[in-house]
Motif scaffolding. Structure first.
Motif, PDB file in Angstrom:
ATOM      1  N   HIS A  79       2.895   8.794  77.942  1.00 63.55           N
ATOM      2  CA  HIS A  79       1.655   9.567  77.871  1.00 63.55           C
ATOM      3  C   HIS A  79       0.680   9.186  78.971  1.00 63.55           C
ATOM      4  O   HIS A  79       0.828   8.149  79.627  1.00 63.55           O
ATOM      5  CB  HIS A  79       0.986   9.354  76.515  1.00 63.55           C
ATOM      6  CG  HIS A  79       0.594   7.925  76.262  1.00 63.55           C
ATOM      7  ND1 HIS A  79       1.502   6.965  75.869  1.00 63.55           N
ATOM      8  CD2 HIS A  79      -0.601   7.275  76.371  1.00 63.55           C
ATOM      9  CE1 HIS A  79       0.884   5.799  75.741  1.00 63.55           C
ATOM     10  NE2 HIS A  79      -0.392   5.961  76.053  1.00 63.55           N
ATOM     11  N   GLN A  81      -4.911  12.878  75.049  1.00 67.65           N
ATOM     12  CA  GLN A  81      -3.732  12.314  75.699  1.00 67.65           C
ATOM     13  C   GLN A  81      -2.736  13.425  76.018  1.00 67.65           C
ATOM     14  O   GLN A  81      -2.625  14.402  75.281  1.00 67.65           O
ATOM     15  CB  GLN A  81      -3.066  11.256  74.813  1.00 67.65           C
ATOM     16  CG  GLN A  81      -3.947  10.060  74.515  1.00 67.65           C
ATOM     17  CD  GLN A  81      -3.254   9.015  73.661  1.00 67.65           C
ATOM     18  OE1 GLN A  81      -2.038   8.855  73.711  1.00 67.65           O
ATOM     19  NE2 GLN A  81      -4.026   8.285  72.865  1.00 67.65           N
ATOM     20  N   ALA A 112       1.327  14.338  76.832  1.00 66.68           N
ATOM     21  CA  ALA A 112       2.694  13.857  76.590  1.00 66.68           C
ATOM     22  C   ALA A 112       3.664  14.470  77.594  1.00 66.68           C
ATOM     23  O   ALA A 112       3.430  15.563  78.118  1.00 66.68           O
ATOM     24  CB  ALA A 112       3.132  14.222  75.169  1.00 66.68           C
ATOM     25  N   TYR A 171       1.733  18.536  68.905  1.00 63.10           N
ATOM     26  CA  TYR A 171       1.527  18.257  70.322  1.00 63.10           C
ATOM     27  C   TYR A 171       1.613  19.515  71.177  1.00 63.10           C
ATOM     28  O   TYR A 171       1.789  19.448  72.384  1.00 63.10           O
ATOM     29  CB  TYR A 171       2.556  17.226  70.815  1.00 63.10           C
ATOM     30  CG  TYR A 171       3.975  17.514  70.389  1.00 63.10           C
ATOM     31  CD1 TYR A 171       4.775  18.414  71.086  1.00 63.10           C
ATOM     32  CD2 TYR A 171       4.513  16.882  69.265  1.00 63.10           C
ATOM     33  CE1 TYR A 171       6.070  18.688  70.691  1.00 63.10           C
ATOM     34  CE2 TYR A 171       5.810  17.144  68.860  1.00 63.10           C
ATOM     35  CZ  TYR A 171       6.590  18.042  69.571  1.00 63.10           C
ATOM     36  OH  TYR A 171       7.871  18.310  69.159  1.00 63.10           O
ATOM     37  N   GLN A 186      -0.692  19.478  73.985  1.00 62.95           N
ATOM     38  CA  GLN A 186      -0.720  18.233  74.751  1.00 62.95           C
ATOM     39  C   GLN A 186       0.557  17.959  75.535  1.00 62.95           C
ATOM     40  O   GLN A 186       0.610  17.000  76.304  1.00 62.95           O
ATOM     41  CB  GLN A 186      -1.000  17.055  73.805  1.00 62.95           C
ATOM     42  CG  GLN A 186      -2.387  17.127  73.164  1.00 62.95           C
ATOM     43  CD  GLN A 186      -2.534  16.152  72.021  1.00 62.95           C
ATOM     44  OE1 GLN A 186      -2.051  16.383  70.912  1.00 62.95           O
ATOM     45  NE2 GLN A 186      -3.199  15.041  72.278  1.00 62.95           N
TER      46      GLN A 186
END
Length: 285
Positions: free
Chosen positions: A200, A223, A225, A262, A265
């Motif tokens: 990350h 964050q 990924a 996620y 992300q």
């Protein structure tokens, strides 16, 4: 090698000191000049374990190369608020690199000021596009003039300014001002996978460059990924040997940050080991 790799909670479960700041941080009224913009919090909640849960972020296996940047992101809400972990160097946990001369830069592979180290690894170009989605326009408005601070671990899994072996370095940290399209670009290296965490990159969004370099009025902490297939290819190269076994023991669905979803992300990644990689992510705030 620093001993902070030994325990998962030593890295990114520092919510006991992060949440009081993150939870009460509110969006600036009229963000980037948008009249009548609503005051909003990050779309997240906290479960009984103390982990941050993103509202409405679906889980599931990631597509090869990542899924960020697809049309599915538009209208799906704001990027989740996440812990900045114990190694942010933004003044919330010890040192503050944001107020140092030289932090505003696009190439973050080398240290600056009195430090001279250079992070080695597979080249990575990281592009984040910040959009204000507080208006009625589902597509959002480019957050021109916003500033983004990014930081991540090196090829060995260490964080500059904190980890024992690189405590005197400040590489893999930098700030950029968003252009007219809300975009910032950093030249870096592909980060390691350390024990208990999916690979990350940390980042913080500020209303302006002045706010970022004074570590004030932070709008969002989150964050990014990386997709599994890209990680596997990178970690098969020299220098990333420790990441191979670490990656085999974790997944996006088990990671303590990304396990609640996620979709907003996961970076879209292209490139190769030989030529380096480009990772891009749309950051709706």
């Amino acid at each position: 090698m620093s001993t902070h790799h030994d325990e998962v909670e030593d890295h990114d479960l520092g919510l006991s000191h992060d949440l009081p700041t993150l939870w009460h941080r509110r969006r600036l009224l009229g963000l980037f000049g948008g009249a009548g913009a609503a005051v909003a919090l990050a779309a997240c909640s906290t479960d009984s374990t103390g982990s941050t849960t993103a509202t409405g972020a679906p889980s599931g296996g990631p597509p090869p190369g990542g899924g960020a940047g697809s049309s599915a992101e538009v209208g799906d809400g704001e990027i989740p608020e996440e812990t900045n972990g114990p190694y942010p160097a933004d003044g919330t946990n010890g040192v503050n690199v944001l107020t140092e001369s030289g932090i505003v830069r696009s190439d973050i592979r080398s240290s600056f000021g009195g430090a001279s180290g250079v992070a080695e690894g597979i080249p990575l170009t990281l592009t984040l596009t910040v959009v204000d989605v507080s208006s009625a326009d589902d597509a959002g408005t480019a957050a021109a003039g916003a500033a983004v601070y990014v930081w991540h671990c090196d090829r060995d899994g260490g964080y500059s300014m904190y980890s024992d072996d690189v405590a005197d370095e400040n590489y893999l940290r930098g700030v950029q001002e968003a252009d007219a399209d809300g975009t910032v670009t950093f030249t870096s290296i592909f980060p390691a996978c350390y024990t208990g965490r999916w690979p990350h990159v940390h980042f913080e969004v500020y209303p302006s460059l002045d706010d970022a370099t004074s570590a004030s009025n932070r709008l969002r902490t989150s964050q990014l990924a990386f997709p599994a297939d890209v990680c596997s290819d990178v970690y098969a190269t020299d220098g990333y040997e420790r990441s191979v076994s670490n990656l085999a023991q974790v997944s996006l669905d088990s990671d303590n940050v990304f396990s609640d979803g996620y979709s907003l992300q996961l970076a879209k990644v292209s490139g190769s080991v030989a030529g380096g990689y480009t990772a891009s992510l749309r950051v709706p705030i």
